[in-house]
Design a protein around this motif. Sequence first.
Motif, PDB file in Angstrom:
ATOM      1  N   LEU A 199     -33.129 -19.299  42.610  1.00 54.43           N
ATOM      2  CA  LEU A 199     -32.803 -20.666  42.744  1.00 54.43           C
ATOM      3  C   LEU A 199     -33.819 -21.712  42.889  1.00 54.43           C
ATOM      4  O   LEU A 199     -32.949 -22.537  42.471  1.00 54.43           O
ATOM      5  CB  LEU A 199     -31.992 -19.689  43.610  1.00 54.43           C
ATOM      6  N   ALA A 200     -35.262 -21.810  42.993  1.00 51.57           N
ATOM      7  CA  ALA A 200     -35.933 -22.680  43.535  1.00 51.57           C
ATOM      8  C   ALA A 200     -36.797 -23.108  42.005  1.00 51.57           C
ATOM      9  O   ALA A 200     -36.580 -24.102  41.547  1.00 51.57           O
ATOM     10  CB  ALA A 200     -37.014 -21.836  44.260  1.00 51.57           C
ATOM     11  N   LEU A 201     -36.620 -22.240  40.893  1.00 56.71           N
ATOM     12  CA  LEU A 201     -37.378 -23.047  39.272  1.00 56.71           C
ATOM     13  C   LEU A 201     -36.435 -23.072  38.825  1.00 56.71           C
ATOM     14  O   LEU A 201     -37.082 -24.310  38.182  1.00 56.71           O
ATOM     15  CB  LEU A 201     -37.646 -21.509  39.415  1.00 56.71           C
ATOM     16  N   ALA A 202     -35.341 -21.938  38.950  1.00 58.10           N
ATOM     17  CA  ALA A 202     -34.844 -22.431  37.728  1.00 58.10           C
ATOM     18  C   ALA A 202     -33.621 -23.737  37.349  1.00 58.10           C
ATOM     19  O   ALA A 202     -32.765 -24.391  38.607  1.00 58.10           O
ATOM     20  CB  ALA A 202     -33.754 -21.724  37.730  1.00 58.10           C
ATOM     21  N   ASP A 203     -33.466 -24.250  35.801  1.00 58.81           N
ATOM     22  CA  ASP A 203     -32.604 -25.579  35.404  1.00 58.81           C
ATOM     23  C   ASP A 203     -31.421 -24.432  34.942  1.00 58.81           C
ATOM     24  O   ASP A 203     -30.085 -24.609  35.473  1.00 58.81           O
ATOM     25  CB  ASP A 203     -33.141 -25.886  34.025  1.00 58.81           C
ATOM     26  N   ARG A 204     -32.061 -23.323  34.421  1.00 58.79           N
ATOM     27  CA  ARG A 204     -30.272 -22.359  33.861  1.00 58.79           C
ATOM     28  C   ARG A 204     -30.794 -21.425  34.261  1.00 58.79           C
ATOM     29  O   ARG A 204     -32.233 -20.332  34.598  1.00 58.79           O
ATOM     30  CB  ARG A 204     -30.222 -22.512  32.143  1.00 58.79           C
ATOM     31  N   LEU A 205     -29.812 -20.117  35.526  1.00 59.16           N
ATOM     32  CA  LEU A 205     -29.681 -19.058  35.714  1.00 59.16           C
ATOM     33  C   LEU A 205     -28.765 -18.738  34.529  1.00 59.16           C
ATOM     34  O   LEU A 205     -28.061 -18.414  33.884  1.00 59.16           O
ATOM     35  CB  LEU A 205     -29.292 -18.703  37.086  1.00 59.16           C
ATOM     36  N   VAL A 206     -30.099 -16.954  34.459  1.00 57.80           N
ATOM     37  CA  VAL A 206     -28.901 -16.229  33.469  1.00 57.80           C
ATOM     38  C   VAL A 206     -29.232 -14.924  34.391  1.00 57.80           C
ATOM     39  O   VAL A 206     -29.782 -13.988  34.110  1.00 57.80           O
ATOM     40  CB  VAL A 206     -30.200 -16.084  31.895  1.00 57.80           C
ATOM     41  N   LEU A 207     -27.981 -14.133  34.627  1.00 54.51           N
ATOM     42  CA  LEU A 207     -28.031 -12.764  35.059  1.00 54.51           C
ATOM     43  C   LEU A 207     -27.295 -11.931  34.536  1.00 54.51           C
ATOM     44  O   LEU A 207     -26.490 -11.936  33.499  1.00 54.51           O
ATOM     45  CB  LEU A 207     -27.406 -13.463  36.611  1.00 54.51           C
ATOM     46  N   MET A 208     -28.585 -10.865  33.786  1.00 56.27           N
ATOM     47  CA  MET A 208     -27.999  -9.616  33.053  1.00 56.27           C
ATOM     48  C   MET A 208     -27.554  -7.847  34.650  1.00 56.27           C
ATOM     49  O   MET A 208     -28.100  -8.145  35.469  1.00 56.27           O
ATOM     50  CB  MET A 208     -29.278  -9.362  32.840  1.00 56.27           C
ATOM     51  N   ASP A 209     -27.133  -7.405  33.509  1.00 55.49           N
ATOM     52  CA  ASP A 209     -26.661  -6.143  33.868  1.00 55.49           C
ATOM     53  C   ASP A 209     -26.029  -5.206  32.856  1.00 55.49           C
ATOM     54  O   ASP A 209     -25.716  -5.799  32.473  1.00 55.49           O
ATOM     55  CB  ASP A 209     -25.553  -5.832  35.108  1.00 55.49           C
ATOM     56  N   GLY A 210     -27.021  -4.010  32.721  1.00 51.99           N
ATOM     57  CA  GLY A 210     -26.488  -3.116  32.274  1.00 51.99           C
ATOM     58  C   GLY A 210     -27.119  -3.968  30.225  1.00 51.99           C
ATOM     59  O   GLY A 210     -26.304  -3.396  29.081  1.00 51.99           O
ATOM     60  N   GLY A 211     -28.308  -4.419  30.136  1.00 52.76           N
ATOM     61  CA  GLY A 211     -28.566  -5.314  28.745  1.00 52.76           C
ATOM     62  C   GLY A 211     -28.120  -5.747  28.812  1.00 52.76           C
ATOM     63  O   GLY A 211     -28.200  -6.936  27.439  1.00 52.76           O
ATOM     64  N   GLN A 212     -26.877  -6.850  29.525  1.00 52.87           N
ATOM     65  CA  GLN A 212     -26.170  -7.724  29.039  1.00 52.87           C
ATOM     66  C   GLN A 212     -25.954  -8.921  29.840  1.00 52.87           C
ATOM     67  O   GLN A 212     -25.693  -8.878  31.281  1.00 52.87           O
ATOM     68  CB  GLN A 212     -25.041  -7.554  28.887  1.00 52.87           C
ATOM     69  N   VAL A 213     -25.687 -10.286  29.638  1.00 52.86           N
ATOM     70  CA  VAL A 213     -25.489 -11.424  30.017  1.00 52.86           C
ATOM     71  C   VAL A 213     -23.989 -11.259  31.271  1.00 52.86           C
ATOM     72  O   VAL A 213     -23.583 -11.569  29.847  1.00 52.86           O
ATOM     73  CB  VAL A 213     -25.381 -12.686  29.376  1.00 52.86           C
ATOM     74  N   ILE A 214     -24.570 -11.260  31.885  1.00 57.49           N
ATOM     75  CA  ILE A 214     -22.942 -11.231  33.145  1.00 57.49           C
ATOM     76  C   ILE A 214     -22.351 -13.192  33.200  1.00 57.49           C
ATOM     77  O   ILE A 214     -21.682 -13.093  33.128  1.00 57.49           O
ATOM     78  CB  ILE A 214     -22.788 -10.973  34.313  1.00 57.49           C
ATOM     79  N   GLN A 215     -23.596 -13.795  34.139  1.00 57.34           N
ATOM     80  CA  GLN A 215     -22.842 -15.003  33.523  1.00 57.34           C
ATOM     81  C   GLN A 215     -24.818 -15.541  33.750  1.00 57.34           C
ATOM     82  O   GLN A 215     -25.791 -15.177  33.862  1.00 57.34           O
ATOM     83  CB  GLN A 215     -22.836 -15.633  35.287  1.00 57.34           C
ATOM     84  N   GLN A 216     -23.993 -17.592  33.100  1.00 58.83           N
ATOM     85  CA  GLN A 216     -25.621 -18.248  33.075  1.00 58.83           C
ATOM     86  C   GLN A 216     -24.540 -19.561  34.026  1.00 58.83           C
ATOM     87  O   GLN A 216     -23.909 -20.130  33.966  1.00 58.83           O
ATOM     88  CB  GLN A 216     -25.871 -18.325  32.307  1.00 58.83           C
ATOM     89  N   GLY A 217     -25.562 -20.546  34.364  1.00 62.73           N
ATOM     90  CA  GLY A 217     -25.125 -21.409  34.880  1.00 62.73           C
ATOM     91  C   GLY A 217     -26.049 -22.051  34.879  1.00 62.73           C
ATOM     92  O   GLY A 217     -27.714 -21.415  35.596  1.00 62.73           O
ATOM     93  N   THR A 218     -26.063 -23.250  36.023  1.00 66.64           N
ATOM     94  CA  THR A 218     -27.365 -24.597  37.275  1.00 66.64           C
ATOM     95  C   THR A 218     -27.082 -22.874  37.763  1.00 66.64           C
ATOM     96  O   THR A 218     -25.827 -22.494  38.469  1.00 66.64           O
ATOM     97  CB  THR A 218     -27.054 -25.710  37.703  1.00 66.64           C
TER      98      THR A 218
END
Length: 310
Positions: A199-218
């Motif tokens: 949260l402190a570093l990202a312009d954009r976060l990419v949350l992964m689970d099971g080798g896939q992107v679950i959600q991405q955004g600020t």
Amino acid sequence: MINFNNVSKHFAGKAAVSDLSLNIAKGEFTVLIGTSGSGKSTTLKMINRLIEHDEGTIQFAGEEIRSFNPQVLRRRMGYAIQSIGLFPHWTVEKNIATVPALLNWPKGKISARIGELLALLNLDERFRHRYPHQLSGGQQQRVGVARALAADPEVLLMDEPFGALDPVTRGALQQEIVRIHQLLGRTIVLVTHDIDEALALADRLVLMDGGQVIQQGTPYEMLTRPKNDFVRDFFGRSELGVRLLALGNAGAAARRGEWIEEEAIPESMTLREALSQFIARQTDRLAVLDAQQKPLGVLHFADLLRQRGN
């Protein structure tokens, strides 16, 4: 800058990354986060071909990465890892010079570049001639980052770079990386399992689970508009408030034109940190100084309730 198109990677018949599509913009600070085994480190290592993908395409600067010689590709991408990987019998100077030397840079240019990087990472010039065992863990990590930046790469890849450091050193280096990103504007892709770090570093976060992107955004979007219960639970339902406060800073929230004669906090302090100050001092107002140590305004406890992140 980097595009994954329907990329998959299997180990022993099991998918580590499955049908992954992801775009990383030039100059963006992207953080890959997820539980252990989510595929985030595999995704990072496929970018510079430390791991070869099985299916799909990965493009770097518009070209398929397999069109590059792997060594040439890696020299265009800095790489920093948790274990640092400094050569123990080489001085700091020689460690930082690794890639520029391979690229046959003139000695004077290499020396000047080392000086720039030591200054950038707040390392004294005398560190040039020291060996890794003569440095603290935080200093070693700074040298590792300097080495990754030495040849002025277009992309900086970072795999859990601060995971082995104590909280104080870790926080200081996180701030350094944010500062370097703002100064140089390089594309950075970082892997971490630490939610607060992400949260402190990202312009954009990419949350992964099971080798896939679950959600991405600020960070703000991820906290306030979770796609499903997995996202909501991952970021912690009960910690949502304090994590949102971590996205704002005292300078932006302070009321201008006010002042109180008390020990002041810096404008860069997060509102989450300011909350701790309110409680520790048992007060409802904090004086805030700007970057030049001049009075900026007053932060009121009640204003924390109205923050929406940066």
